[in-house]
Design a protein around this motif. Structure first.
Motif, mmCIF file in Angstrom:
data_model
loop_
_atom_site.group_PDB
_atom_site.id
_atom_site.type_symbol
_atom_site.label_atom_id
_atom_site.label_comp_id
_atom_site.label_asym_id
_atom_site.label_seq_id
_atom_site.Cartn_x
_atom_site.Cartn_y
_atom_site.Cartn_z
ATOM 1 N N PHE A 176 0.833 -1.189 0.000
ATOM 2 C CA PHE A 176 0.000 0.000 0.000
ATOM 3 C C PHE A 176 0.874 1.248 0.000
ATOM 4 C CE2 PHE A 176 -2.789 -3.283 1.641
ATOM 5 C CZ PHE A 176 -3.994 -2.992 1.020
ATOM 6 N N ALA A 177 0.316 2.334 -0.512
ATOM 7 C CA ALA A 177 1.038 3.609 -0.486
ATOM 8 C C ALA A 177 1.089 4.113 0.952
ATOM 9 C CB ALA A 177 0.340 4.630 -1.377
ATOM 10 N N PRO A 178 2.218 4.663 1.382
ATOM 11 C CA PRO A 178 2.348 5.138 2.769
ATOM 12 C C PRO A 178 1.665 6.486 2.975
ATOM 13 C CG PRO A 178 4.388 5.539 1.601
ATOM 14 C CD PRO A 178 3.475 4.810 0.632
ATOM 15 N N THR A 179 0.367 6.538 2.697
ATOM 16 C CA THR A 179 -0.394 7.781 2.807
ATOM 17 C C THR A 179 -1.542 7.587 3.780
ATOM 18 O OG1 THR A 179 -1.884 7.203 0.990
ATOM 19 C CG2 THR A 179 0.139 8.367 0.427
ATOM 20 N N GLU A 180 -2.154 8.693 4.140
ATOM 21 C CA GLU A 180 -3.303 8.646 5.047
ATOM 22 C C GLU A 180 -4.596 8.353 4.296
ATOM 23 O OE1 GLU A 180 -5.115 8.603 8.682
ATOM 24 O OE2 GLU A 180 -2.985 8.686 8.189
ATOM 25 N N HIS A 181 -4.658 8.744 3.036
ATOM 26 C CA HIS A 181 -5.858 8.558 2.226
ATOM 27 C C HIS A 181 -5.475 7.953 0.879
ATOM 28 C CE1 HIS A 181 -7.953 11.218 5.048
ATOM 29 N NE2 HIS A 181 -6.950 12.069 4.906
ATOM 30 N N ALA A 182 -6.444 7.303 0.235
ATOM 31 C CA ALA A 182 -6.261 6.762 -1.121
ATOM 32 C C ALA A 182 -5.042 5.847 -1.224
ATOM 33 C CB ALA A 182 -6.138 7.904 -2.142
ATOM 34 N N ASP A 183 -4.715 5.169 -0.136
ATOM 35 C CA ASP A 183 -3.513 4.324 -0.125
ATOM 36 C C ASP A 183 -3.681 3.044 -0.922
ATOM 37 O OD1 ASP A 183 -5.249 3.941 2.432
ATOM 38 O OD2 ASP A 183 -4.231 2.013 2.180
ATOM 39 N N ASP A 184 -4.923 2.696 -1.306
ATOM 40 C CA ASP A 184 -5.154 1.419 -1.980
ATOM 41 C C ASP A 184 -5.337 1.547 -3.483
ATOM 42 O OD1 ASP A 184 -7.493 2.795 -1.569
ATOM 43 O OD2 ASP A 184 -8.658 1.090 -0.835
ATOM 44 N N LEU A 185 -5.359 2.759 -4.037
ATOM 45 C CA LEU A 185 -5.643 2.906 -5.466
ATOM 46 C C LEU A 185 -4.618 2.191 -6.339
ATOM 47 C CD1 LEU A 185 -6.734 6.641 -5.936
ATOM 48 C CD2 LEU A 185 -8.170 4.605 -5.796
ATOM 49 N N LEU A 186 -3.342 2.475 -6.120
ATOM 50 C CA LEU A 186 -2.299 1.922 -6.987
ATOM 51 C C LEU A 186 -2.082 0.442 -6.729
ATOM 52 C CD1 LEU A 186 -0.180 2.351 -9.153
ATOM 53 C CD2 LEU A 186 1.419 3.101 -7.378
ATOM 54 N N VAL A 187 -2.094 0.026 -5.476
ATOM 55 C CA VAL A 187 -1.800 -1.379 -5.186
ATOM 56 C C VAL A 187 -2.908 -2.290 -5.705
ATOM 57 C CG1 VAL A 187 -2.842 -1.441 -2.874
ATOM 58 C CG2 VAL A 187 -0.953 -2.964 -3.423
ATOM 59 N N THR A 188 -4.165 -1.860 -5.618
ATOM 60 C CA THR A 188 -5.233 -2.711 -6.136
ATOM 61 C C THR A 188 -5.238 -2.727 -7.660
ATOM 62 O OG1 THR A 188 -6.780 -0.867 -5.827
ATOM 63 C CG2 THR A 188 -6.727 -2.544 -4.123
ATOM 64 N N ARG A 190 -2.491 -2.554 -9.488
ATOM 65 C CA ARG A 190 -1.411 -3.484 -9.807
ATOM 66 C C ARG A 190 -1.829 -4.926 -9.534
ATOM 67 N NH1 ARG A 190 3.637 0.111 -7.375
ATOM 68 N NH2 ARG A 190 4.062 1.253 -9.321
ATOM 69 N N ALA A 191 -2.588 -5.140 -8.469
ATOM 70 C CA ALA A 191 -3.088 -6.489 -8.199
ATOM 71 C C ALA A 191 -4.024 -6.951 -9.311
ATOM 72 C CB ALA A 191 -3.799 -6.514 -6.846
ATOM 73 N N ASP A 192 -4.904 -6.055 -9.775
ATOM 74 C CA ASP A 192 -5.798 -6.380 -10.890
ATOM 75 C C ASP A 192 -5.022 -6.832 -12.120
ATOM 76 O OD1 ASP A 192 -8.315 -6.040 -9.853
ATOM 77 O OD2 ASP A 192 -8.573 -3.995 -10.567
ATOM 78 N N LEU A 193 -3.884 -6.188 -12.370
ATOM 79 C CA LEU A 193 -3.123 -6.426 -13.595
ATOM 80 C C LEU A 193 -2.080 -7.523 -13.434
ATOM 81 C CD1 LEU A 193 -2.565 -2.685 -14.617
ATOM 82 C CD2 LEU A 193 -4.276 -4.274 -15.517
ATOM 83 N N THR A 194 -1.873 -8.004 -12.212
ATOM 84 C CA THR A 194 -0.797 -8.956 -11.952
ATOM 85 C C THR A 194 -1.305 -10.321 -11.516
ATOM 86 O OG1 THR A 194 0.653 -7.127 -11.278
ATOM 87 C CG2 THR A 194 1.323 -9.344 -10.640
ATOM 88 N N LEU A 195 -2.277 -10.337 -10.613
ATOM 89 C CA LEU A 195 -2.732 -11.593 -10.023
ATOM 90 C C LEU A 195 -3.832 -12.237 -10.861
ATOM 91 C CD1 LEU A 195 -2.927 -10.526 -6.245
ATOM 92 C CD2 LEU A 195 -0.982 -11.473 -7.514
ATOM 93 N N ARG A 196 -3.924 -13.568 -10.773
ATOM 94 C CA ARG A 196 -5.031 -14.278 -11.421
ATOM 95 C C ARG A 196 -6.317 -13.902 -10.686
ATOM 96 N NH1 ARG A 196 -1.461 -18.460 -10.792
ATOM 97 N NH2 ARG A 196 -2.828 -19.518 -9.326
ATOM 98 N N ARG A 197 -7.261 -13.360 -11.414
ATOM 99 C CA ARG A 197 -8.401 -12.658 -10.812
ATOM 100 C C ARG A 197 -9.716 -13.345 -11.140
ATOM 101 N NH1 ARG A 197 -11.926 -8.267 -12.210
ATOM 102 N NH2 ARG A 197 -11.863 -6.487 -10.769
ATOM 103 N N GLU A 198 -10.564 -13.490 -10.145
ATOM 104 C CA GLU A 198 -11.927 -13.974 -10.343
ATOM 105 C C GLU A 198 -12.874 -13.021 -9.622
ATOM 106 O OE1 GLU A 198 -13.277 -16.446 -12.048
ATOM 107 O OE2 GLU A 198 -11.408 -17.308 -12.819
ATOM 108 N N VAL A 199 -14.130 -13.029 -10.033
ATOM 109 C CA VAL A 199 -15.107 -12.138 -9.415
ATOM 110 C C VAL A 199 -16.136 -12.954 -8.638
ATOM 111 C CG1 VAL A 199 -14.816 -10.386 -11.186
ATOM 112 C CG2 VAL A 199 -16.626 -12.094 -11.433
ATOM 113 N N LEU A 200 -16.696 -12.304 -7.646
ATOM 114 C CA LEU A 200 -17.771 -12.868 -6.835
ATOM 115 C C LEU A 200 -18.827 -11.780 -6.731
ATOM 116 C CD1 LEU A 200 -18.677 -15.247 -4.884
ATOM 117 C CD2 LEU A 200 -17.665 -13.863 -3.057
ATOM 118 N N ASP A 201 -19.968 -11.965 -7.369
ATOM 119 C CA ASP A 201 -20.969 -10.908 -7.401
ATOM 120 C C ASP A 201 -21.707 -10.750 -6.080
ATOM 121 O OD1 ASP A 201 -20.418 -10.018 -9.937
ATOM 122 O OD2 ASP A 201 -21.823 -11.392 -10.898
#
Length: 370
Positions: A176-188, A190-201
């Motif tokens: 995660f970004a070492p910030t107080e807010h919006a720390d998950d935007l970039l890491v998620t 990158r996770a979307d583009l890197t990890l094998r991804r499935e959805v659960l509605d």
């Protein structure tokens, strides 16, 4: 009167027995949220999936949050981690580092987990071999309830609607970004583009929208947001996928950046020189949108982003206020015509900017396009 979940944070058959190596770790980061955190803790400890742990990372709360966590810690599945002074992003990373489960989910005090959320997400990961499962959510806002399905890649980049394989997370070097807010935007992203991804509605969280933030907090959130969003834009451009860029920037302009604009354009904010860099970042994001995004923007977004793109702050702020819907057929026709013109102008400018970026360098006597 004590809230019911706080009065019975433990209790029930799922909390009985000694601690075991968990299948799932839920990382909860909190600070001074004693009005909400009890419900979140209760919802995790009463999941239908018993083989879990709750890693509660407290960032130096000065209210009753530590007492609530201490009361809940009679359940051996809750482990407290003290992280006084840490940013939200650093505290989340610490929670992952202290986790023992095969899988990790994230939570915060703005949300609760439906009873079967953990079991459903783990089952989906196991049956598909996914390294990440992205779920839907339900959002409670004043006078409105919204149910949302799992977002597409590049959209809805919250950390709390995901289950990740802990080993795959570490192997990908995600943090995660070492910030107080919006720390998950970039890491998620990158996770979307890197990890094998499935959805659960099925919804994996029930969220409560925060209202009434102080101006200073809204300004800090906007600054962190646009900084992280520029990093996300660079990540998407690095992938060289026009479809991904369109999907991503459409989400930014329709929803994400739009929600931050009041903090950047309201009268007090306009006079705040410390927000100048954030406003410039917003201009950069708007100008980055390709013609395909402009063609699909709603009319209210077009009316604001058109002057914003040219740094006409006062004009953008003036048209940001919602307009009443035209009541006559002629009024609706004029509104449609206005939207068509704005979309066409925005699309044309986007095409020209794209052509300028891809044009060969100008000669000695030529000027470089910006």
């Amino acid at each position: 009167m004590v809230h019911e979940p706080q009065a019975d944070l433990v209790g029930g058959p799922r909390s009985a027995g000694p601690a075991r190596t968990p299948l799932l770790s839920v990382v909860l980061v909190t600070k001074d949220e004693d009005d909400r955190v009890a419900e979140t803790v209760w919802s995790v400890l009463h999941q239908s999936l018993a083989e879990l742990e709750l890693v509660a990372v407290d960032r130096g709360s000065l209210d009753d949050t530590p007492a609530i966590l201490s009361a809940a810690a009679t359940d051996p599945r809750l482990r407290r981690v003290d992280a006084a002074g840490a940013s939200r992003g650093a505290a989340r990373d610490l929670g992952v580092a202290r986790s023992r489960g095969t899988y990790v989910m994230f939570a915060d005090a703005d949300g609760t987990l439906p009873e079967h959320a953990c079991a459903a997400a783990v089952a989906r990961a196991r049956e598909t071999g996914a390294e990440m499962v992205v779920g839907g959510h339900v959002m409670f806002a004043p006078r409105r309830l919204t149910a949302s399905a799992a977002p597409a890649v590049g959209r809805g980049r919250a950390g709390w609607n995901r289950l990740v394989d802990r080993a795959a997370w570490h192997a990908a070097g995600l943090a995660f970004a070492p910030t107080e807010h919006a720390d998950d935007l970039l890491v998620t992203l990158r996770a979307d583009l890197t990890l094998r991804r499935e959805v659960l509605d099925d919804p994996v969280q029930i969220r409560r929208a925060r209202v009434g933030r102080a101006p200073a907090e809204r300004a800090a959130l906007a600054r962190d947001y646009v900084t992280q969003e520029l990093a996300c834009l660079a990540e998407v451009r690095h992938r060289r996928s026009p479809a991904l860029l369109t999907t991503y920037l459409e989400g930014v302009l329709v929803t994400d950046l739009w929600s931050q604009l009041p903090a950047l354009l309201e009268p007090d904010a306009s006079a705040d020189a410390e927000l100048d860099a954030a406003r410039e970042a917003a201009v950069h994001l708007v100008r980055a949108a390709p013609a395909a995004v402009w063609r699909h923007l709603p009319a209210d977004r077009l009316r604001v982003y058109t002057p914003l793109r040219h740094r006409r702050w006062a004009r953008a702020a003036a048209v940001f206020r919602p307009r009443p819907r035209p009541g006559t057929l002629a009024g609706r026709a004029r509104a449609r015509a206005e939207r068509t013109v704005l979309a066409a102008v925005g699309g044309a400018e986007a095409l020209m900017r794209g052509a300028a970026r891809t044009a060969p360098p100008a000669g000695r006597n030529g000027g470089a396009a910006s």
